[in-house]
Design a protein around this motif. Structure first.
Motif, PDB file in Angstrom:
ATOM      1  N   SER A 168       0.832  -1.190   0.000  1.00 44.59           N
ATOM      2  CA  SER A 168       0.000   0.000   0.000  1.00 44.59           C
ATOM      3  C   SER A 168       0.862   1.234   0.000  1.00 44.59           C
ATOM      4  CB  SER A 168      -0.884   0.017   1.232  1.00 44.59           C
ATOM      5  OG  SER A 168      -0.256   0.786   2.213  1.00 44.59           O
ATOM      6  N   ALA A 169       0.315   2.290  -0.501  1.00 47.29           N
ATOM      7  CA  ALA A 169       0.986   3.573  -0.435  1.00 47.29           C
ATOM      8  C   ALA A 169       0.014   4.532   0.196  1.00 47.29           C
ATOM      9  CB  ALA A 169       1.392   4.028  -1.821  1.00 47.29           C
ATOM     10  N   ILE A 228       1.799   7.108   4.088  1.00 44.05           N
ATOM     11  CA  ILE A 228       2.332   6.714   5.368  1.00 44.05           C
ATOM     12  C   ILE A 228       3.505   7.602   5.756  1.00 44.05           C
ATOM     13  CG2 ILE A 228       3.949   4.850   6.031  1.00 44.05           C
ATOM     14  CD1 ILE A 228       1.338   3.096   5.356  1.00 44.05           C
ATOM     15  N   ARG A 229       3.911   8.441   4.842  1.00 40.10           N
ATOM     16  CA  ARG A 229       5.051   9.296   5.121  1.00 40.10           C
ATOM     17  C   ARG A 229       4.759  10.336   6.198  1.00 40.10           C
ATOM     18  NH1 ARG A 229       7.545   9.648  -0.825  1.00 40.10           N
ATOM     19  NH2 ARG A 229       6.032   8.013  -1.175  1.00 40.10           N
ATOM     20  N   HIS A 230       5.788  10.716   6.858  1.00 36.26           N
ATOM     21  CA  HIS A 230       5.619  11.745   7.867  1.00 36.26           C
ATOM     22  C   HIS A 230       5.526  13.112   7.223  1.00 36.26           C
ATOM     23  CE1 HIS A 230       5.849  10.146  11.925  1.00 36.26           C
ATOM     24  NE2 HIS A 230       6.348   9.074  11.323  1.00 36.26           N
ATOM     25  N   ARG A 231       4.840  13.975   7.896  1.00 38.68           N
ATOM     26  CA  ARG A 231       4.657  15.301   7.322  1.00 38.68           C
ATOM     27  C   ARG A 231       5.924  16.145   7.436  1.00 38.68           C
ATOM     28  NH1 ARG A 231      -0.318  15.365  10.470  1.00 38.68           N
ATOM     29  NH2 ARG A 231      -0.489  13.188   9.909  1.00 38.68           N
ATOM     30  N   ARG A 262      16.815  10.020  14.093  1.00 40.05           N
ATOM     31  CA  ARG A 262      15.768   9.153  13.540  1.00 40.05           C
ATOM     32  C   ARG A 262      16.162   8.651  12.172  1.00 40.05           C
ATOM     33  NH1 ARG A 262       9.618   9.923  13.200  1.00 40.05           N
ATOM     34  NH2 ARG A 262       9.612   7.666  13.349  1.00 40.05           N
ATOM     35  N   ARG A 281      16.466   4.834  11.141  1.00 38.67           N
ATOM     36  CA  ARG A 281      15.686   4.299  10.034  1.00 38.67           C
ATOM     37  C   ARG A 281      16.592   3.630   8.999  1.00 38.67           C
ATOM     38  NH1 ARG A 281      11.728   8.064   6.545  1.00 38.67           N
ATOM     39  NH2 ARG A 281      10.682   7.955   8.525  1.00 38.67           N
TER      40      ARG A 281
END
Lengths: 295, 274, 382
Positions: free
Chosen positions: A8-9, A12-15, A22, A26
């Motif tokens: 899925s896309a 989900i990315r962070h704003r 981090r 990651r």
């Protein structure tokens, strides 16, 4: 088994951009996962092809063209061609009953359908030996009538059917439950007969999920080893499927020959994965999202 | 008056039951019948044989160990595949299913070729005293291989649908990222992780093809229970094979029931929403 | 009801239908007679049994007891596919793998060969129907490529293709947004006038039912509470449920004092039960409240708390201190200025008409003992 994962896309990315600790964390996680996948999955796959071609293309081709290899390929195809369609019919019938009707013992039926997944392949073969083998329930009767099941093709087919029985039903049941019966009811009200409804409405609606199930079922049917090994008797040219041929060549220290046949099976696996990914990517909605192992 | 609106109930259910009965239930009945033939005394003798006991222990303990490894690694891989974007992600995602698709015999000889003392990796590992092939670690390695996709594929959809609001709520309440992960995300994933664990375990307990090549099958050391069944069959000890098979079946079911109870307990908070 | 042509004189007679599901009664002794060409609404909250009733007529469910007759013939004996019914599902149930034209043609294509029209005739019929539902040119699209309103019309065309003798619609506008809903509603009414086809539709939207239908059957907990014209349902509700379900209403508990039923200063004359019932409930529509009752007549003195001007109508919130009760009144928007109504104004307020139910006791679980439609004598105008 089954396993569908639509990649899925879903945003989900962070704003905001992550802070550097981090970012490092990651990257380390990604690195760890990629190294694991590479060592654990890519390397074994590569070793098959490298070992198969160790003595060159010519040796590879000649070992595959040997009569026992060819007969193993034929037998593998034959077993799949019998086992898969039988499980298609069963899968559709079971899914129709389970997804369209309420009846007592439905949960039990679902558990029985899943049963072959939680049974060792060796036991799956063993039960047929106990049923049809020389000392089995029907052994004496079969012997008297000159019917050979164990150490013959029928045994291979039966064991394969047992092992691959859940695949298609498990794919169809959650999908058909999610789709509901509105369209089929509409077809009935519009005057369609039972088979008309099935072929014009039900089947088109489940076709991609069915194909998906058939794909997984077929991959397992052609690649099954444990169950088949128990009922085969390893008679070269008669009851050895491709995975058994791999084993026999390997045990005879014919590594190039073993890996050559194995490379064909690995190609089948890759092809299966490619089509499976394509199906998930193209028809994800019509295959239905469901967790493996649960309804 | 007729109740069933859609046609084919009798036909489909009847066919499914008959097929299931012939293919699955009848043979299993034969197994139970044959197994009961050895009697209590025979069963005790079978289980008290050190070789049988060692094989059962390796199958179950090894499979549990492999499933634990898979729970950790599977969580890592599922997390990375769902949460991060990096080159080759889709390819790796597709490859996760390789152990499902690759015939076990092929996996078995490939792993052996890698980890045997003269193999690609074995030639570096064995001189350092790390022996994997032809020893219990090889058995576990093969078990990890076959069980690996179960954990990833069970976790992935749940991770994808995990409510980001809850995480953001935790962060807004001052939780650090590790705190958010261990206190919020992991408890929510735990029931799913258990499902994946159970599936990987069930698969590993019964696994045969990929294990027997790398195991070396040394009695008392690296011989798994399914192989013992095959050996008993080859010696025409049908009753012994059936009894051992029955013991394995019952033990796996007990294990799965325990896990499903554990699972029910771990998702007690979801009781009303699902 | 309108005049219908003599060709379709088939009365649908539902008698004593009951249907129980495991934990509740979806239908509880329902009887209803449906005239040919009638446009009937089944109105009720969710779980009232209206959809079950529709599914029984469609042949998708069967009652535990009771019968349905069509001109004296047992209608339930025929399976769904032989009933010649047009059914529009709530979510349309369009065949997602077929184009619009193929969807519409479905019912004709599945006919037995000797009954099946030729390919050309089917194509013509489809074309005609798509025109009828204003979707000509959309035949090659797939359902997913259409808007909600368009899908709804495809579902209707598909249902009409089999030339049904009865058209059933399950929440036909339920999944549409307000604007489309309004347009489609008018259009469906016109279509019904053209086709003169007996039509039954299920809805939980009272406005829809009152505006569209010739007759409305209000359902609650598996029973029909009232059947009647929209006018009758609105003006003369038969039960407290109908009062509360249809439109806005002020619910006023009445008590018997000195032989008269009343609430505070407002006392009703001509009580029909001779003081037999000590408790009663009056239902008063917001537009049936008079705001300037002369001193000679009984009325409450109320304070105007808020004026909510909603376009052409103004909703007033009135507080009656002597009852500690809030009332709602509706008047025409232009009258607010005419009457000089400002929040804080003191008004003499009394109902012009009310529907009164005698109850066996006070409280929510009281049972109805009698019904009385009360009109004020020489009712003053607002």
């Amino acid at each position: 088994m089954t396993a569908s994962s639509t990649t899925s896309a879903t945003g989900i990315r962070h704003r905001r951009a992550p802070h550097w600790p981090r970012k490092i964390g990651r990257s380390l996680l990604i690195l760890a996962a990629v190294i694991f996948l590479a060592v654990f999955l890519v390397l074994p796959l590569s070793v098959v092809f490298v070992e198969a071609f160790r003595q060159g293309m010519h040796a590879y081709l000649s070992t595959i063209k040997q009569p026992e290899a060819l007969s193993a390929i034929r037998l593998t195809l034959l077993v799949a061609v019998i086992a898969v369609p039988l499980n298609i019919v069963f899968g559709i019938a079971a899914a129709w009953a389970m997804a369209r009707f309420e009846f007592r013992g439905k949960a039990l039926l679902g558990a029985f359908i899943d049963l072959p997944f939680s049974i060792s392949p060796v036991i799956s073969g063993l039960v047929y030996v106990l049923l049809f083998g020389a000392q089995g329930w029907f052994g004496p009767w079969l012997q008297a009538h000159h019917v050979k099941i164990i150490f013959a093709v029928p045994g291979l087919v039966l064991a394969t059917i047992f092992i691959t029985l859940p695949f298609i039903a498990r794919e169809l049941i959650p999908l058909m439950q999610a789709q509901g019966s509105d369209e089929e009811e509409a077809a009935r009200v519009l005057g369609a007969g039972g088979w008309q409804m099935f072929f014009r409405v039900t089947l088109p609606n489940i076709r991609w999920a069915l194909l998906y199930g058939v794909l997984l079922c077929n991959a397992r049917a052609m690649g099954e080893f444990g169950a088949v090994s128990v009922v085969s008797g390893h008679i070269r040219g008669l009851t050895t499927t491709m995975p058994l041929e791999v084993e026999m060549r390997y045990n005879e220290y014919d590594y190039v020959g073993a890996f050559a046949v194995a490379s064909l099976l690995a190609l089948l696996a890759l092809l299966t994965l490619a089509i499976k990914t394509l199906l998930e990517w193209r028809y994800g909605d019509e295959i239905a999202a469901h967790a493996p192992g649960g309804h | 008056m007729r109740r069933r609106i859609l046609p084919g109930f009798g036909l489909s259910l009847g066919y499914a039951l008959a097929y299931l009965g012939l293919i699955v239930l009848l043979p299993l009945a034969a197994l139970a019948w044959k197994a009961s033939g050895i009697g209590l005394h025979g069963l005790i003798r079978l289980l008290s044989s050190p070789r049988t006991f060692a094989a059962l222990k390796l199958s179950f303990v090894g499979a549990t160990f492999a499933a634990v490894v898979n729970a950790f690694v599977g969580l890592l891989v599922a997390w990375v595949l769902v949460r991060y974007r990096f080159p080759g992600r889709r390819l790796f995602d597709a490859l996760v299913d390789l152990p499902f698709a690759l015939p076990t015999a092929v996996a078995g000889i490939a792993l052996t070729a890698l980890y045997a003392p003269n193999g690609w990796l074995g030639q570096w590992l064995v001189p350092h005293g790390i022996q994997i092939a032809y020893a219990p670690p090889g058995v576990i390695l093969a078990m990890v291989f076959v069980g690996f996709p179960f954990v990833v594929r069970t976790l992935q959809p749940v991770l994808e649908s995990l409510d980001r609001d809850v995480e953001e709520a935790a962060e807004s309440l001052g939780a650090s990222h590790p705190q958010t992960f261990f206190r919020v995300i992991l408890p929510m994933l735990f029931p799913t992780l258990l499902t994946g664990f159970a599936l990987a375990l069930a698969r590993a307990v019964g696994e045969y093809g990929s294990v027997i090549f790398i195991a070396g099958n040394i009695p008392m050391r690296s011989e798994i229970a399914p192989l013992l069944i095959v050996e008993k069959l080859e010696e025409f000890d049908y009753a012994g094979a059936a009894a051992l098979g029955m013991v394995m079946l019952i033990a796996s079911f007990v294990l799965l029931i325990v896990i499903s109870l554990l699972q029910r307990w771990s998702r007690r908070w979801a009781e009303h929403t699902r | 009801m309108r005049q219908v042509d003599t060709e379709t004189t088939m009365t649908l007679e539902l008698s004593h239908l009951s249907r129980r599901f495991t934990d509740f009664a979806a239908l509880d002794d329902v009887s209803l007679s449906i005239a040919p060409g009638e446009f009937l609404a089944l109105l009720g909250p969710s779980g009232s049994g209206k959809t079950t009733l529709l599914r029984i007529l469609a042949g998708l469910d069967y009652p535990d007891s009771g019968s349905v007759d069509l001109d004296g013939q047992n209608f339930l004996a025929a399976p769904a596919r032989e009933r010649k019914i047009g059914l529009v599902f709530q979510h349309y149930a369009l065949f997602r793998h077929l184009t619009v034209a193929e969807n519409v043609a479905f019912g004709l294509r599945v006919r037995k060969r000797r009954l099946r029209p030729s390919k050309k005739a089917i194509a013509e019929r489809v074309e005609q129907l798509l025109q009828r539902v204003q979707l000509d040119g959309f035949g090659h699209r797939y359902p997913t490529q259409l808007s909600g309103g368009q899908r709804q019309r495809v579902a209707l065309a598909r249902a009409l293709a089999v030339e049904p003798s009865l058209l059933l619609l399950d929440e036909p506008f339920g999944a549409l947004d307000a604007q489309v809903r309004l347009t489609l509603r008018r259009w469906l009414r016109e279509l019904h006038e053209d086709l003169e086809l007996t039509t039954i539709f299920v809805t939980h939207d009272q406005e829809e039912a009152l505006e569209l239908a010739d007759r409305v059957a209000v359902m609650n907990r598996g029973r029909i509470e009232q059947v009647g014209t929209p006018e009758a349902i609105y003006q003369q509700p038969a039960t407290p449920f109908v009062c509360e379900f249809i439109g806005k209403v002020n619910k006023l508990p009445l008590t018997l004092s000195g032989g008269r039923l009343g609430m505070g200063e407002w006392l009703l004359d001509g009580e029909p039960w001779n003081g037999e019932h000590a408790h009663a409930v009056a239902y008063v529509r917001p537009e049936h409240l008079a705001l300037d009752v002369p001193e000679t007549q009984p009325a409450w003195s109320a304070r105007l708390r808020h004026v909510y001007l909603a376009g052409s109508v103004a909703h007033l919130e009135l507080y009656v201190p002597s009852l500690d009760h809030t009332l709602e009144a509706d008047i025409a928007g232009e009258d607010v200025a005419k009457l000089g109504l400002q929040p804080g104004a003191q008004l003499r307020v009394a109902p012009r008409s009310a529907v009164v139910f005698a109850m066996d006791k006070s409280g929510e679980d009281a049972a109805v003992q009698g019904r009385w439609v009360w009109q004020a004598k020489n009712a003053p105008h607002a």
